[in-house]
Scaffold this motif. Sequence first.
Motif, PDB file in Angstrom:
ATOM      1  N   GLU A  61       0.881  -1.181   0.000  1.00 52.46           N
ATOM      2  CA  GLU A  61       0.000   0.000   0.000  1.00 52.46           C
ATOM      3  C   GLU A  61       0.909   1.219   0.000  1.00 52.46           C
ATOM      4  N   ASP A  62       0.379   2.341  -0.494  1.00 57.12           N
ATOM      5  CA  ASP A  62       1.182   3.560  -0.597  1.00 57.12           C
ATOM      6  C   ASP A  62       1.587   4.099   0.778  1.00 57.12           C
ATOM      7  N   SER A  63       2.709   4.790   0.787  1.00 58.13           N
ATOM      8  CA  SER A  63       3.181   5.403   2.037  1.00 58.13           C
ATOM      9  C   SER A  63       4.254   6.430   1.710  1.00 58.13           C
ATOM     10  N   THR A  64       4.282   7.506   2.460  1.00 60.74           N
ATOM     11  CA  THR A  64       5.433   8.409   2.422  1.00 60.74           C
ATOM     12  C   THR A  64       6.161   8.344   3.760  1.00 60.74           C
ATOM     13  N   ARG A  65       5.453   8.725   4.825  1.00 58.03           N
ATOM     14  CA  ARG A  65       6.110   8.873   6.130  1.00 58.03           C
ATOM     15  C   ARG A  65       6.693   7.568   6.675  1.00 58.03           C
ATOM     16  N   THR A  66       5.882   6.515   6.683  1.00 63.60           N
ATOM     17  CA  THR A  66       6.348   5.276   7.318  1.00 63.60           C
ATOM     18  C   THR A  66       7.519   4.699   6.531  1.00 63.60           C
ATOM     19  N   LYS A  67       7.337   4.629   5.219  1.00 61.11           N
ATOM     20  CA  LYS A  67       8.374   4.036   4.369  1.00 61.11           C
ATOM     21  C   LYS A  67       9.666   4.864   4.418  1.00 61.11           C
ATOM     22  N   GLU A 153      -4.248  -2.211  12.667  1.00 60.58           N
ATOM     23  CA  GLU A 153      -3.362  -1.455  13.570  1.00 60.58           C
ATOM     24  C   GLU A 153      -2.214  -0.802  12.807  1.00 60.58           C
ATOM     25  N   HIS A 154      -1.576   0.146  13.474  1.00 60.38           N
ATOM     26  CA  HIS A 154      -0.386   0.810  12.939  1.00 60.38           C
ATOM     27  C   HIS A 154       0.537   1.052  14.141  1.00 60.38           C
ATOM     28  N   PRO A 155       1.185  -0.031  14.635  1.00 58.04           N
ATOM     29  CA  PRO A 155       1.877   0.086  15.921  1.00 58.04           C
ATOM     30  C   PRO A 155       3.060   1.050  15.951  1.00 58.04           C
ATOM     31  N   HIS A 292      -1.867  14.728  13.883  1.00 60.63           N
ATOM     32  CA  HIS A 292      -2.451  14.010  12.739  1.00 60.63           C
ATOM     33  C   HIS A 292      -1.372  13.040  12.238  1.00 60.63           C
ATOM     34  N   PRO A 293      -1.727  11.771  12.010  1.00 55.65           N
ATOM     35  CA  PRO A 293      -0.690  10.850  11.510  1.00 55.65           C
ATOM     36  C   PRO A 293      -0.279  11.213  10.089  1.00 55.65           C
ATOM     37  N   LEU A 294      -1.123  11.994   9.402  1.00 58.44           N
ATOM     38  CA  LEU A 294      -0.895  12.402   8.020  1.00 58.44           C
ATOM     39  C   LEU A 294      -0.917  11.175   7.092  1.00 58.44           C
ATOM     40  N   PRO A 295      -1.159  11.276   5.815  1.00 58.64           N
ATOM     41  CA  PRO A 295      -1.292  12.515   5.050  1.00 58.64           C
ATOM     42  C   PRO A 295      -2.670  13.162   5.244  1.00 58.64           C
ATOM     43  N   ARG A 296      -2.728  14.479   4.937  1.00 56.91           N
ATOM     44  CA  ARG A 296      -4.040  15.126   4.884  1.00 56.91           C
ATOM     45  C   ARG A 296      -4.354  15.406   3.419  1.00 56.91           C
TER      46      ARG A 296
HETATM   47  N1   CP Z   1       1.198   8.149   9.034  1.00 54.49           N
HETATM   48  C1   CP Z   1       1.416   7.347   7.970  1.00 54.49           C
HETATM   49  O1   CP Z   1       1.315   6.115   8.057  1.00 54.49           O
HETATM   50  O2   CP Z   1       1.722   8.002   6.823  1.00 54.49           O
HETATM   51  P1   CP Z   1       2.098   7.303   5.443  1.00 54.49           P
HETATM   52  O3   CP Z   1       0.846   6.657   4.923  1.00 54.49           O
HETATM   53  O4   CP Z   1       2.572   8.425   4.574  1.00 54.49           O
HETATM   54  O5   CP Z   1       3.151   6.287   5.710  1.00 54.49           O
END
Ligand code: CP
Length: 528
Positions: A61-67, A153-155, A292-296
């Motif tokens: 799945e897409d991600s910026t922050r976590t990845k 979850e997103h631990p 906010h965990p983001l993204p917005r």
């Molecule tokens: N907070 C968070 O999981 O952001 P990403 O989807 O950009 O990883």
Amino acid sequence: MDNPFKGRSLTVIDDFSLDERLYLFEKTRELKKAITENNLDELEKFRINNSDFGIYEVFIEDSTRTKESFKNAAAFHRVKLNTLETNYSSINKSESFADTFNTLCGYDNLIYIVRSQQEGLCRWLEENGKLYAQRNKMKQAPAFINAGDGKHEHPTQELLDEFTFLEQKNWDRESIHIALVGDLYHGRTVHSKADGLLIFKKVKVDLIAPPELGMPEYYLNKMKDNGFEIRIFDSIDSYIDNNDIAQLWYFTRPQLERMGDAILKRQDELRYRITFRKELMDKIPERTTFYHPLPRHKLHPTIPTFLDATPLNGWENQSANGKLIRIILLGLIAGTIGHDFTGIAKKTTEEPETHDYIQEVPVDENKTVKEYAEGVKPISSGLVIDHICRGEKEEDIRDHLARMIRVLALYGKGGEWISRSREYPDKMKGIIFRPEYSAPGIKKLKQIAALAPGCTVNVIREKKVVKKLKLNMPPKIYNFPNICCKNTDCISHSSQGENVPAEFKRITDDRFKCKYCENTHSFKEIWI
Ligand code: CP
């Protein structure tokens, strides 16, 4: 001293004990200080510093922050980081997750960071990885970090959120009053809060969402069971009207696209109820902080961009903390950090199984069998399973008898029917008679207990009951081809095609939790 963190997986926030999380936060605080002070010697102590140490990112799945924060954390550690190009991988050729990850394990990688739609995937990979390691005589089984699984979850987000809240509260863990705002139904980051917020001794949670986006019952009950004070509001406007507003607001992204046309038609109205507006600025307490965990969403941000340059902006520091938390997490799992941990570690092995739900009832061997004489012919030798589904509707009892015969393969001579309970004449019950059947072994008894809790098993020889057992509900239901989690996003659901055997843990008399996605089911719901 052994490092209790080494090789551990983090599939849900509760995989780490409170003491382990506090230790992780303390180390993150030390790291942050060393970075702020540019203390290079101190920073070296945190690094894995081994270019052969293999970490894999697998983001389906897409991600910026976590990845990217994990990627930056791996760069800090000077380790080997690989990224599976999931858009071009053999996952798209219907390869199972087990085969995909077994392949990567064969290339000497020890930590996998996994994001997917499939809920409970990391729990399954952890089990599968242990078996792979045994078969292939690996020194250490691979560890899996859940980087977000569906709406479960997103631990690691939870770890960075808790760390950020502690920072904001100047490390005071006595209490927290927090508003969770937005899509609480799909938002995995708020689901992790049901256990994550236990880091605070007293927890008050205000849930702000239209009912369509409300917190799922399982997480709501978990929060209540964990002693949280809960209040529910259907919009920010109704929340603002109450005179006890939290100083800490945590927004989550609406995921209305997942909810079908009826909801999409009302998306503007639903979004409005969970979006902050300028005219509300005067109504929130002083020193309020938004997270906010983001993204917005760039067109529909629930925290409007005019707030970026105000003291309400807590989300930028929160996001930056993500890299620091993940540096420490990788260091712990690699075994570089953690030797000086002295708290209570999470138990990682299961309690041995007991069979106290199988109780032997004394029998009078001089008494001949009369009570099973309702059938065509009284049974003189064999097996009688009695009191099946006592008190249920006749059609349900008949359905369940057919299921039991199929699942337990109770074919051959004999019969089954529905009768009135002698003990409780207003209740019906099911009975299965099998002449010539021998006494069931422990494996069969476990299966009968799982299928017909409350039943009695009578072994009859020469018209006498020679053994009688009362079977109660076992703590786990597993090892049946005829059980299935009802959540289609669960990794164990048959539609996923991953051949993951379903397993349920009893949490109350009639609630069973899926081992993987943690959705709860009634007893009847788990049987196909
Ligand atoms: N907070 C968070 O999981 O952001 P990403 O989807 O950009 O990883």
